[in-house]
Design a protein around this motif. Structure first.
Motif, PDB file in Angstrom:
ATOM      1  N   ILE A 154    -109.685 -29.487  -7.748  1.00  0.00           N
ATOM      2  CA  ILE A 154    -110.491 -30.620  -7.282  1.00  0.00           C
ATOM      3  C   ILE A 154    -111.406 -30.239  -6.125  1.00  0.00           C
ATOM      4  O   ILE A 154    -112.463 -30.814  -5.944  1.00  0.00           O
ATOM      5  N   HIS A 158    -106.706 -28.209  -1.258  1.00  0.00           N
ATOM      6  CA  HIS A 158    -105.872 -29.217  -1.931  1.00  0.00           C
ATOM      7  C   HIS A 158    -104.415 -28.804  -2.056  1.00  0.00           C
ATOM      8  O   HIS A 158    -104.066 -27.637  -1.916  1.00  0.00           O
ATOM      9  N   GLY A 160    -101.223 -29.298  -4.806  1.00  0.00           N
ATOM     10  CA  GLY A 160    -101.031 -29.668  -6.204  1.00  0.00           C
ATOM     11  C   GLY A 160     -99.621 -29.402  -6.684  1.00  0.00           C
ATOM     12  O   GLY A 160     -98.896 -28.578  -6.118  1.00  0.00           O
ATOM     13  N   GLN A 170    -100.977 -32.840 -10.905  1.00  0.00           N
ATOM     14  CA  GLN A 170    -101.546 -33.810  -9.968  1.00  0.00           C
ATOM     15  C   GLN A 170    -101.955 -33.015  -8.733  1.00  0.00           C
ATOM     16  O   GLN A 170    -101.236 -32.101  -8.335  1.00  0.00           O
ATOM     17  N   LYS A 172    -104.206 -33.487  -4.743  1.00  0.00           N
ATOM     18  CA  LYS A 172    -104.936 -34.351  -3.802  1.00  0.00           C
ATOM     19  C   LYS A 172    -105.510 -33.457  -2.719  1.00  0.00           C
ATOM     20  O   LYS A 172    -104.920 -32.422  -2.370  1.00  0.00           O
ATOM     21  N   PRO A 173    -106.633 -33.883  -2.124  1.00  0.00           N
ATOM     22  CA  PRO A 173    -107.137 -33.152  -0.956  1.00  0.00           C
ATOM     23  C   PRO A 173    -106.069 -33.149   0.138  1.00  0.00           C
ATOM     24  O   PRO A 173    -105.332 -34.131   0.284  1.00  0.00           O
ATOM     25  N   PHE A 184    -105.350 -42.660   5.877  1.00  0.00           N
ATOM     26  CA  PHE A 184    -105.352 -41.268   5.436  1.00  0.00           C
ATOM     27  C   PHE A 184    -106.108 -40.399   6.436  1.00  0.00           C
ATOM     28  O   PHE A 184    -107.202 -40.749   6.874  1.00  0.00           O
ATOM     29  N   ASP A 186    -107.485 -36.459   7.056  1.00  0.00           N
ATOM     30  CA  ASP A 186    -107.746 -35.164   6.423  1.00  0.00           C
ATOM     31  C   ASP A 186    -107.090 -34.035   7.201  1.00  0.00           C
ATOM     32  O   ASP A 186    -107.022 -34.087   8.431  1.00  0.00           O
ATOM     33  N   LEU A 224     -97.999 -37.490   0.182  1.00  0.00           N
ATOM     34  CA  LEU A 224     -99.362 -37.225  -0.288  1.00  0.00           C
ATOM     35  C   LEU A 224     -99.393 -37.315  -1.814  1.00  0.00           C
ATOM     36  O   LEU A 224    -100.284 -37.913  -2.408  1.00  0.00           O
ATOM     37  N   LEU A 225     -98.399 -36.695  -2.454  1.00  0.00           N
ATOM     38  CA  LEU A 225     -98.291 -36.697  -3.912  1.00  0.00           C
ATOM     39  C   LEU A 225     -96.946 -37.273  -4.303  1.00  0.00           C
ATOM     40  O   LEU A 225     -95.930 -36.949  -3.689  1.00  0.00           O
ATOM     41  N   GLU A 227     -95.003 -37.784  -8.020  1.00  0.00           N
ATOM     42  CA  GLU A 227     -95.188 -37.535  -9.457  1.00  0.00           C
ATOM     43  C   GLU A 227     -93.909 -37.875 -10.218  1.00  0.00           C
ATOM     44  O   GLU A 227     -92.826 -37.408  -9.846  1.00  0.00           O
TER      45      GLU A 227
END
Ligand SMILES: *[C@@H]1O[C@H](CO)[C@@H](O)[C@H](O)[C@H]1NC(C)=O
Ligand SMILES: *[C@@H]1O[C@H](CO)[C@@H](O)[C@H](O)[C@H]1NC(C)=O
Ligand SMILES: *[C@@H]1O[C@H](CO)[C@@H](O)[C@H](O)[C@H]1NC(C)=O
Ligand SMILES: *[C@@H]1O[C@H](CO)[C@@H](O)[C@H](O)[C@H]1NC(C)=O
Ligand SMILES: *[C@@H]1O[C@H](CO)[C@@H](O)[C@H](O)[C@H]1NC(C)=O
Ligand SMILES: *[C@@H]1O[C@H](CO)[C@@H](O)[C@H](O)[C@H]1NC(C)=O
Ligand SMILES: *[C@@H]1O[C@H](CO)[C@@H](O)[C@H](O)[C@H]1NC(C)=O
Ligand SMILES: *[C@@H]1O[C@H](CO)[C@@H](O)[C@H](O)[C@H]1NC(C)=O
Length: 302
Positions: A154, A158, A160, A170, A172-173, A184, A186, A224-225, A227
């Protein structure tokens, strides 16, 4: 008969202690750690684990040497369920060139502690090809600083979740949800700053969460993720847990300062005051042009 009871309790306590030893570890620095290292990975005198150095297109691995039994006893239930686990580590990506870095690192669960035949570069020391097969039985959480379009990345910063493939299920930054306002924020993986990662798997709920935060920030409530995944269909009964890293062409260090793991419970907390310090990187290059000139010099000099 009464004399047997203390003995029984002692044996029970011994069995519990040893099973906890096997299923849990915490390294605050790696000076005294028993790890299986290969490739570029070395433990420095300070206790810092250096997974990759400036060697081009190579890789390094650090595995916990003891196998873990990943499936619960099936005698009471014919359906094997992958056990819950939790791991946490503090890493830092230290590039010698401002704003540029190379590839990345990953937490990996694999059927072997010997991934020395996997490729470096974009393959992160995990596989030989973009798409592996179900027989690889590999779960990885990648911290990736390069955008490889052929891997559907992406961006170049990131996190993943990967199963038997370099193409993330999946991603995400890099960033985190603030504890107070939930907003959020960064993060830049390639910032030379230590950051903490948590990977939590709930075997009953079949949910894998990945959370990232700067070291000074407590574990954010929202991952953040998150799944939905049944790892009992991915992994094998006996697994090894490790950290994998690969280098490309930009001189980059992938350091790990501490790492903890537990089956069936939260990963032991890491005490930042006990973690080794990062080495001083030296004066920053004067300009991007100079950086690139230095880099080209490194390349052509090889
Ligand atoms: C990288 O690490 C390996 C393994 O420790 C070592 O043999 C090699 O000399 C190092 N290379 C550089 C460029 O630091
Ligand atoms: C390291 O761990 C392995 C696997 O558990 C064990 O066989 C070995 O004896 C350990 N080595 C040391 C120095 O503790
Ligand atoms: C057996 O496993 C299934 C599937 O994981 C689960 O739904 C069920 O509750 C389990 N039964 C017992 C008795 O543990
Ligand atoms: C790891 O596997 C490679 C083959 O892929 C083999 O050559 C090497 O000896 C193995 N290393 C260990 C420590 O078993
Ligand atoms: C990489 O390829 C070699 C040769 O085909 C193979 O033996 C090895 O198992 C592969 N390793 C991985 C991690 O896929
Ligand atoms: C890898 O698999 C994905 C589907 O999951 C496919 O779109 C892609 O073309 C495959 N890439 C390679 C290099 O095989
Ligand atoms: C994953 O995150 C969700 C959402 O915050 C939470 O409800 C769940 O308990 C978490 N699961 C694990 C295994 O951490
Ligand atoms: C596996 O067994 C342990 C202890 O026996 C238990 O705490 C845990 O909840 C079980 N995990 C799953 C996914 O059933």
């Amino acid at each position: 008969m009464p004399a047997l009871l203390p003995l029984l309790l002692l044996n029970l306590a011994g069995a519990l202690a040893s099973s906890a030893d096997v299923d849990q570890f915490a390294y605050q620095g790696f000076a005294a750690a028993n790890l299986t290292l290969d490739g570029l990975a070395v433990v420095m005198p300070s206790g810092l684990l250096a997974l990759a150095n400036f060697t081009s297109q190579e890789k390094g691995h650090a595995f916990h040497p003891a196998p873990l039994l990943f499936f619960n006893d099936t005698t009471t239930n014919s359906t094997a369920v992958a056990r819950s686990f939790s791991t946490s580590f503090v890493f830092a990506i230290v590039s010698l060139v401002d704003g540029l870095s190379d590839q990345g690192l990953a937490f990996v669960v694999a059927p072997t502690s010997n991934l020395s035949s996997a490729n470096g570069g974009q393959y992160l020391g995990l596989l030989n090809a973009t798409n592996g097969t179900a027989s690889d039985h590999i779960l990885a959480v990648e911290l990736d600083t390069i955008r490889n379009p052929e891997l559907s990345d992406i961006n170049s910063n990131h996190v993943g979740i990967n199963v038997n493939s370099l193409i993330s299920r999946q991603a995400k930054p890099a960033g985190y949800y603030g504890v107070g306002d939930g907003a959020f924020r960064d993060l830049t993986l390639n910032s030379r700053k230590p950051m903490q990662v948590w990977v939590d798997y709930d075997g009953q709920a079949r949910k894998l969460n990945v959370t990232l935060a700067p070291v000074e920030v407590p574990k954010p409530k929202n991952p953040l993720l998150s799944e939905a995944i049944d790892l009992s269909t991915v992994l094998v009964d006996t697994v090894y847990v490790g950290l994998s890293s690969s280098s490309g062409v930009v001189p980059t260090h992938h350091y790990v300062l501490g790492w903890s793991f537990s089956l069936d419970g939260p990963a032991p907390p890491l005490d930042f005051s006990k973690l080794p310090a990062l080495p001083y990187v030296g004066p920053k290059p004067r300009s991007k042009i100079l950086s690139i000139a230095l880099l080209l010099g490194t390349w052509t000099g090889r």
